[in-house]
Design a protein around this motif. Sequence first.
Motif: not given
Length: 326
Positions: A248, A285, A288, A291, A294, A298-299, A302-303, A316-317
Amino acid sequence: MNCLLKVSNLKAIYLVREGTIKATDDVSFEIFENTAAAIVGESASGKSTIIEAMTRTLPPNGRILSGTVEYKGKDLLKISEEELRTIRWKEIALVPQAAQQSLNPTMKIIDHFKDTIQAHGINWNKDELISRASEKIRMVRLNPETVLNAYPMQLSGGMKQRVLIALALLLEPKILILDEPTSALDVLTQAHIIQLLKDLKKKLNITLIFVTHDIAVAAELADNIFVIYGGCLVECSPTFEIFKNPKHPYTKGLINSIMAINADMSKIKAIPGDPPSLLNPPSGCRFHPRCEHVMDICKKVRPPLVQLSSGSKVACHLYEEGGYRR
Ligand code: ATP
Ligand code: SF4
Ligand code: MG
């Protein structure tokens, strides 16, 4: 390996005047017998809330919204208080964060042991109590003759922490949970407590779950590391794997920050931005806004926590079941 405790989709909040603090959001993990698991994350990320929700020791404004905690075929969140009392301390013992402050300054250490057995409905006579308390005090490498008759203020921070561990071991639990067992101790005393816990785990075949904000402490003691960010579990990996190949982006940042001690300082990169507010956490996430990888998704989404072939699990995507998303 035998799964001893299984936490699934745990959600807990705190009710405050401004709304609700989403402190544990859909956290799932498994604890295997005779292993040590570390729950790691920065301050206010929700580490203690996970422990308190699992053990039903949240403060009065805390609420568990959903989830299960399976132990020996039972859901610890559903059983009666009475049944829980037969499990607490005898099967699962907890040393809460800052427990040293809960030692009563007007009571000798032996009386803390006496209180503990009384609270759990055990009737040992005085000799038996002294004998069992002495055995546990010896186990944490203290001298029972001096310690049992001492008042808490006569003991150093490291000694008090050992006493708390001895108290938790009194009824010979299978699982010992410790919230920040080494914080507020000097580095040498920290090292002694870590070594003590390692030895106890080996000698007693006990399963350890401990919380720390210091991933270096986790590295010393844990077989598996659970990384928490903003109330969510973002990575769950064997310790060697997390250091060799963190997955991650947040874990990478954490590892990078401790490598600072030995590494070329010019290569150190702090994680930009601030930890999220858990009153109004970021959508999708929660990492995000900080990150560097990103993406649009991600916005919004939720992964999920996915299993990778390396043995890690990551939310995490950038990843899908098995490995990197193609
Ligand atoms: P630390 O490393 O400082 O011990 P932590 O990771 O254990 O932090 P928690 O204590 O679980 O974090 O707190 C998670 C979030 O819940 C934080 O935002 C914290 O401020 C909030 N919180 C904790 N206890 C309460 C409470 N009783 N009422 C309201 N909010 C709380
Ligand atoms: Fe970064 Fe997206 Fe992975 Fe979150 S899900 S850590 S924002 S890449
Ligand atoms: Mg805490």
